[in-house]
Design a protein around this motif. Structure first.
Motif: not given
Ligand code: TXA
Ligand code: MG
Length: 592
Positions: A502-518, A584-592
């Motif tokens: 996981a990177p420091k920035t929060k990762v969101l997977i399976n995205q379909k719509d843009y979130i400003k600033g991402s 890998r992306l799922t693990r990168a996006s997990n919170n704990e």
């Protein structure tokens, strides 16, 4: 793949194409050509043979995708697991110059490997092909019954018969050739080089300039079934279905898995063998001193510790801030060494024979030996892998003790696929209790994600971590269906924390719509909804999994460096290598 009646039809087609090519070759206008976009010559024979070959193949294999050099467009997505590659005239330059050494090539690709190849040399009416895991040659006829088996010769470093391309040479390659001191050297155009090695008449063909997949695929299968193979700089078998169908540097060699790191390697450092030797020996001495060494593998860079040194092992954990319950993989130079350490099952033997050296880690019961005990740190099991990267193998061989090596990043973070990544993660290369004394920089890792980890203690392979060796590939080769462990079974793989990579920035997977600033980690064509995303990294515009795996950590690291709100990841198909990327992306996006 190809059955006997299909092979007979292919031989008929080969004859037809051969007659067509000869008609043009022996005509008055044989030296006329136009230039393609890339400035390579194109003759009428290229186009006519291409048409004939594509139409003929379509009749024999109506369900297969067929790509010819002359019909290829860079929009082609090798998503199909199975497709044909045709080079209608390989060696067009030879053809134009009136030289008979041009060929027609047919290859079948399945799961990124060349599974069948057929090469015809029209002017001599000779056919080479692979069938039933063997290679065959037919002279002066196109009749299956006239086939005789061909085999490669044995590699001997002191008596190397080298074969090189006629039209492509460069100073780097010439220098390398001088270092390995071949006994003889011939230059020849076209895919005949692979046939000559397959017949045992030459030993190696090194190639530095890029080639296209249709130039090598047919020859590759013929060479492999005759006993040889083609390797990349990372020591991997050359694979097919890459995003632009372009091959990197390679070495075709007469003996399968007889990769000899010190000599059989193309790379900048090998301009100066002494410099290389000094670097590797220094690294070996550091390891002996219980210091840590970063080294390249075909998957990601590893942080290596001498496996019998408790001090070195402790420093790996401290340097990475890795939880002590997460075991390390022992890297050894061959299966024989692995067998000294652990109890090999039938299953482990089969997997090792098929996929080592390469990106596979096998988990087994340890043997009751002091070294196994130290390596496994008192656990009853040990994960072992024989990497394919020549530098990794050379380092292990010279140390002659297994190297324990996790990926060379801080625990929980994104793995490194270049030496630059390692330096980014370890700004300080030493601390009170540990020291990284060497970073062996040998370019980018070819695969880009970590090895597949498989528990092989039972009859069925249990996949603990997905990777480049996919379930499909194992099923195809071993005819056994692996069990895919549900992601969070901490019992079997204590280190498979749900949050990882996981990177420091929060990762969101399976995205379909843009979130400003991402920032956007894209895969394929970027949809309109993301048109406002300024910070983008596209893993593969043509949805190619090999490319996406190679670039995954580079992309995550790049977007992470920009201090964005989120890293939004577009959906990635969960098939083949896509499952490892999604893992890998799922693990990168997990919170704990
Ligand atoms: O490609 C790779 O495997 C890279 C390169 C450097 O070889 N290494 C790597 O190591 O990724 P590391 O430590 O980052 O990941 C090793 C994984 C962990 O998930 C660990 O839990 C698992 O393998 N593993 C190691 N030994 C094990 C064992 N005895 N039983 C179950 N899982 C094990
Ligand atoms: Mg790791």
């Amino acid at each position: 793949m190809v059955n006997k009646s299909q092979l007979n039809l292919l031989l008929e087609l080969a004859k037809e194409c051969s007659e067509c090519a000869k008609k043009y070759f022996y005509s008055e206008n044989s030296n006329q050509f136009s230039l393609k976009e890339d400035n390579s010559p194109l003759t009428k024979a290229d186009l006519e043979v291409s048409k004939m070959a594509v139409n003929g193949l379509k009749k024999i294999f109506p369900n297969d995708t067929i790509v010819s050099e002359e019909t290829y467009s860079n929009k082609f997505k090798p998503l199909n697991k199975r497709f044909w590659l045709i080079d209608p005239i390989d060696g067009t330059k030879e053809f134009i110059n009136g030289n008979i050494n041009f060929t027609i090539n047919f290859a079948l690709i399945f799961l990124n490997k060349s599974m069948f190849g057929l090469i015809v040399q029209p002017c001599t009416d000779t056919v080479w092909y692979s069938f039933n895991n063997k290679s065959w040659k037919i002279e002066n006829s196109y009749n299956f019954l006239d086939s005789s088996e061909i085999k490669t010769s044995t590699f001997s470093p002191k008596n190397i018969k080298l074969i090189a391309s006629k039209n492509h040479s460069d100073s780097e390659l010439e220098h390398w050739i001088n270092i390995i001191e071949p006994k003889s050297k011939v230059n020849i155009g076209s895919s005949l080089k692979f046939c000559i090695i397959a017949e045992g008449k030459a030993d190696i063909y090194p190639r530095n300039n890029p080639t296209m997949e249709w130039d090598t695929a047919a020859g590759h299968s013929i060479l492999k079934c005759a006993g040889g193979n083609i390797f990349t700089k990372n020591g991997l078998e050359l694979h097919y279905g890459k995003f632009n169908l372009k091959n990197s540097a390679f070495i075709a060699i007469n003996q399968y898995k007889s990769f000899i790191p010190k000599t059989i390697f193309l790379g900048n450092d090998f301009f100066d063998l002494q410099l290389y030797n000094n670097k590797i020996n220094k690294a070996v001495n550091s390891l002996k001193d219980s210091k840590l060494v970063c080294f390249p593998t075909e998957t990601v860079y590893g942080l290596g510790a001498k496996g019998d040194s408790i001090k070195a092992i402790n420093s790996v954990y401290e340097a990475k801030k890795r939880p002590k319950n997460n075991p390390l993989i022992a890297h050894v130079q061959n299966a024989k060494k692995a067998k000294d350490l652990a109890e090999f099952t039938d299953l482990a033997n089969k997997l090792a024979a098929e996929f080592w050296p390469g990106p596979l880690t096998i988990v087994l019961q340890i043997k009751k030996k002091q070294l196994s005990n130290i390596l496994s740190q008192g656990r009853s099991t040990l994960g072992i892998r024989v990497p394919s990267h020549p530098v990794a193998l050379d380092l292990i061989e010279r140390l002659d003790v297994p190297i324990l090596a996790p990926s060379a990043n801080k625990s929980g973070g994104v793995s490194p696929t270049s030496a630059k990544h390692v330096l980014n993660d370890f700004k300080n290369l030493k601390n009170k209790s540990w020291e990284i004394s060497e970073i062996l920089d040998y370019g980018n890792c070819e695969i880009g994600i970590e090895s597949t980890v498989i528990d092989c203690r039972g009859d069925l392979p249990i996949i603990l971590r997905e990777g480049y060796i996919t379930s499909e590939l194992i099923e195809d080769k071993l005819k056994i269906k692996p069990i895919n462990l549900q992601k969070n079974n901490e019992l079997l793989s204590p280190g498979m924390l749900s949050k990882h990579y996981a990177p420091k920035t929060k990762v969101l997977i399976n995205q379909k719509d843009y979130i400003k600033g991402s920032g956007l980690l894209a895969f394929g064509v970027v949809p309109k909804n993301f048109s406002k995303a300024i910070n983008k990294f596209n893993l593969s515009p043509t949805e190619n999994f090999l490319q996406a795996a190679e670039l995954l950590y580079e992309g995550l690291r790049y977007l992470d460096s920009l201090n964005l709100k989120f890293i939004q990841v577009m959906p990635i198909k969960n098939v083949g290598l896509g499952t490892a990327i999604n893992d890998r992306l799922t693990r990168a996006s997990n919170n704990e």
